[in-house]
Design a protein around this motif. Structure first.
Motif, PDB file in Angstrom:
ATOM      1  N   TYR A 143       0.838  -1.209   0.000  1.00  0.00           N
ATOM      2  CA  TYR A 143       0.000   0.000   0.000  1.00  0.00           C
ATOM      3  C   TYR A 143       0.869   1.254   0.000  1.00  0.00           C
ATOM      4  CZ  TYR A 143      -3.642  -3.274   1.370  1.00  0.00           C
ATOM      5  OH  TYR A 143      -4.512  -4.335   1.405  1.00  0.00           O
ATOM      6  N   ARG A 169      -4.834   9.597   1.486  1.00  0.00           N
ATOM      7  CA  ARG A 169      -5.424   8.407   0.871  1.00  0.00           C
ATOM      8  C   ARG A 169      -4.490   7.221   1.035  1.00  0.00           C
ATOM      9  NH1 ARG A 169      -6.816  12.527  -2.993  1.00  0.00           N
ATOM     10  NH2 ARG A 169      -9.074  12.776  -2.998  1.00  0.00           N
ATOM     11  N   MET A 171      -3.678   3.741  -0.911  1.00  0.00           N
ATOM     12  CA  MET A 171      -3.906   3.053  -2.186  1.00  0.00           C
ATOM     13  C   MET A 171      -3.339   1.640  -2.153  1.00  0.00           C
ATOM     14  SD  MET A 171      -2.279   3.799  -5.957  1.00  0.00           S
ATOM     15  CE  MET A 171      -3.122   5.318  -6.298  1.00  0.00           C
ATOM     16  N   ASP A 172      -4.125   0.686  -2.636  1.00  0.00           N
ATOM     17  CA  ASP A 172      -3.665  -0.688  -2.838  1.00  0.00           C
ATOM     18  C   ASP A 172      -2.810  -0.673  -4.109  1.00  0.00           C
ATOM     19  OD1 ASP A 172      -3.456  -3.386  -3.795  1.00  0.00           O
ATOM     20  OD2 ASP A 172      -5.211  -3.933  -2.612  1.00  0.00           O
ATOM     21  N   ILE A 178      -8.405   2.859  -3.995  1.00  0.00           N
ATOM     22  CA  ILE A 178      -8.238   3.642  -2.778  1.00  0.00           C
ATOM     23  C   ILE A 178      -9.006   2.921  -1.666  1.00  0.00           C
ATOM     24  CG2 ILE A 178      -8.589   5.882  -1.661  1.00  0.00           C
ATOM     25  CD1 ILE A 178      -6.591   5.906  -4.038  1.00  0.00           C
ATOM     26  N   GLU A 179      -8.294   2.483  -0.644  1.00  0.00           N
ATOM     27  CA  GLU A 179      -8.897   1.714   0.440  1.00  0.00           C
ATOM     28  C   GLU A 179      -9.393   2.597   1.581  1.00  0.00           C
ATOM     29  OE1 GLU A 179      -9.616  -1.363   0.344  1.00  0.00           O
ATOM     30  OE2 GLU A 179      -8.435  -2.096  -1.337  1.00  0.00           O
ATOM     31  N   TRP A 180      -8.820   3.796   1.690  1.00  0.00           N
ATOM     32  CA  TRP A 180      -9.216   4.730   2.753  1.00  0.00           C
ATOM     33  C   TRP A 180      -8.866   6.142   2.309  1.00  0.00           C
ATOM     34  CZ3 TRP A 180      -5.686   7.955   5.228  1.00  0.00           C
ATOM     35  CH2 TRP A 180      -6.203   8.720   6.283  1.00  0.00           C
ATOM     36  N   SER A 181      -9.688   7.092   2.710  1.00  0.00           N
ATOM     37  CA  SER A 181      -9.415   8.501   2.432  1.00  0.00           C
ATOM     38  C   SER A 181     -10.107   9.334   3.503  1.00  0.00           C
ATOM     39  CB  SER A 181      -9.941   8.886   1.045  1.00  0.00           C
ATOM     40  OG  SER A 181      -9.666  10.237   0.777  1.00  0.00           O
TER      41      SER A 181
END
Length: 197
Positions: A143, A169, A171-172, A178-181
């Protein structure tokens, strides 16, 4: 003449005592409001908000339940009009995440130094080959954590309004998803008195 000397000596003593400075330790977590610029309190608030948000986000909880994903943190970009040490913001967020025990990190800022050391170990002829770390054995990041810090500054007469927004953010790297932001906003207002102080 004696009175003038006495007045001069008193003025000199008062002047010297007024010019003395004093340095003391302060509380690093205390609210700092020296001016309207980005400061230590803002850095701490942003780092705490981002780390708490990421660690409590349901998909991240699932992602870290049985594994410690490997992350690299890209230096936060400063899109404000002032000089801000975004490397310090990045370091604080990285340290808080690492200390949570949920993630492992790769330090991309040291890739060139590592490459030089591995080249020395494998090619200089000065290191016992049985102890030299081989090329191509490092683990890749899964990530990437990255973000931007921006600001809007407005001034009207004696009032100055500064709005900061930090966006981050996760990112995988395999999928690009985008896994979280999240974002954190801070507003600071400076008003001058009628004396201009």
């Amino acid at each position: 003449m004696k009175h003038f000397k006495l007045i001069f000596v008193l003025a000199a003593v008062i002047g010297l005592s007024a010019c003395q400075s004093k340095v003391e330790y302060g509380d690093a977590t205390e609210v700092e409001t020296v001016n309207e610029n980005f400061g230590s309190t803002d850095l701490q608030a942003i780092a705490a908000k981002m780390v708490d948000s990421m660690l409590t986000f349901p998909p991240v909880i699932v992602m870290t339940q049985n594994d410690r994903p490997i992350i690299f943190v890209d230096k936060i970009k400063n899109k404000t009009s002032e000089h801000i040490d975004t490397e310090s913001v990045t370091d604080t967020i990285s340290n808080k995440l690492l200390r949570s025990g949920k993630f492992r990190f790769i330090d991309m800022t040291k890739v060139d130094s590592v490459r030089k050391q591995l080249d020395y170990q494998n090619n200089a002829g000065m290191v016992d080959p049985s102890t030299a770390i081989k090329f191509g054995r490092q683990v890749g990041a899964q990530y990437m954590l990255y973000g931007n810090l921006s600001s809007i500054v407005k001034q009207d007469g004696s009032t100055k309004d500064v709005y900061y927004k930090m966006t981050m953010r996760l990112m995988d790297l395999e999928t690009g998803l985008i896994e979280w932001s999240d974002e954190k906003e801070i507003r600071k207002v400076k008003s001058k008195s009628f004396l201009g102080l």
